[in-house]
Design a protein around this motif. Sequence first.
Motif, PDB file in Angstrom:
ATOM      1  N   UNK A  15      -1.613   3.900   0.362  1.00 33.96           N
ATOM      2  CA  UNK A  15      -2.440   4.025   1.699  1.00 33.96           C
ATOM      3  C   UNK A  15      -1.724   4.168   3.094  1.00 33.96           C
ATOM      4  N   UNK A  16      -2.649   4.444   3.818  1.00 40.69           N
ATOM      5  CA  UNK A  16      -2.428   4.612   5.265  1.00 40.69           C
ATOM      6  C   UNK A  16      -2.647   3.254   5.781  1.00 40.69           C
ATOM      7  N   UNK A  17      -2.303   2.578   6.987  1.00 36.64           N
ATOM      8  CA  UNK A  17      -2.626   1.452   7.557  1.00 36.64           C
ATOM      9  C   UNK A  17      -3.578   1.867   8.619  1.00 36.64           C
ATOM     10  N   UNK A  18      -4.905   0.962   8.580  1.00 38.01           N
ATOM     11  CA  UNK A  18      -5.838   0.941   9.823  1.00 38.01           C
ATOM     12  C   UNK A  18      -5.380   0.948  10.968  1.00 38.01           C
ATOM     13  N   UNK A  28       1.909   0.299  -0.232  1.00 37.26           N
ATOM     14  CA  UNK A  28       1.089   0.078  -1.375  1.00 37.26           C
ATOM     15  C   UNK A  28       1.342  -1.408  -1.592  1.00 37.26           C
ATOM     16  N   UNK A  29       0.322  -1.893  -2.113  1.00 38.27           N
ATOM     17  CA  UNK A  29       0.129  -3.379  -2.769  1.00 38.27           C
ATOM     18  C   UNK A  29       0.578  -3.203  -4.092  1.00 38.27           C
ATOM     19  N   UNK A  62       1.898 -10.722   0.212  1.00 38.10           N
ATOM     20  CA  UNK A  62       0.636 -10.107   0.998  1.00 38.10           C
ATOM     21  C   UNK A  62      -0.255 -11.300   1.050  1.00 38.10           C
ATOM     22  N   UNK A  63       0.233 -12.468   0.850  1.00 39.22           N
ATOM     23  CA  UNK A  63      -0.550 -13.890   1.122  1.00 39.22           C
ATOM     24  C   UNK A  63      -1.601 -13.903   0.119  1.00 39.22           C
ATOM     25  N   UNK A 179      -0.889  -5.028   5.174  1.00 41.08           N
ATOM     26  CA  UNK A 179      -1.890  -4.101   6.103  1.00 41.08           C
ATOM     27  C   UNK A 179      -3.288  -3.814   5.742  1.00 41.08           C
ATOM     28  N   UNK A 180      -4.245  -3.802   6.317  1.00 34.09           N
ATOM     29  CA  UNK A 180      -5.625  -3.458   5.981  1.00 34.09           C
ATOM     30  C   UNK A 180      -5.375  -1.796   5.897  1.00 34.09           C
TER      31      UNK A 180
END
Length: 183
Positions: A15-18, A28-29, A62-63, A179-180
């Motif tokens: 993914x790309x961060x917002x 990636x997560x 990632x919390x 990140x979102x």
Amino acid sequence: MSKPTALIKFKAKLSRPATPKGAAWTFLVLPAVASAKLPTRSMVTVEGSFAGQPFQATLEPDGQGSHWLKIDNVLREAAGVAAGDSVALEIAPVEKEPEPKVPADLRKALASNADAKATWADITPVARRDWIHWITSGKKAETRGKRIAAACDKLACGKRNACCFDRSGMYSKGSMGAPEAAE
């Protein structure tokens, strides 16, 4: 002698961060099942392959009890993948944690405090990384300065680790996390 960790194989969406807008990097997560095979919920350095390309990186918590990985453009382009792709990874924790990069302001503060510098030299790379992360996780420059001063005071007194620091990000209010993803 510790038993080597088995290779952890999984796929994850890139993914790309917002934020920040227009960021060049991707992330990636890790799937929860893959993350659960790691030795800790906190930062852990791994090595392996990303879409067939060898790499070494430190996974961030990632919390949520899992981990995320920032992918720089060099690795992403070498692997020939783009945001939105599902990427195959094979990872294992490194045998020995690498030395963290010490920020210039902290390096300068340690250089001016012999007792703090002596303790810093005697602690593990993981403990040094935790101190650095605690210092740099402050949002304001003023907070960072206060944390550097506090760290040097504590290190000078022989304190070897950052107190009250949630290494997993699960119990702190948003100071750690993936990140979102951009839409």
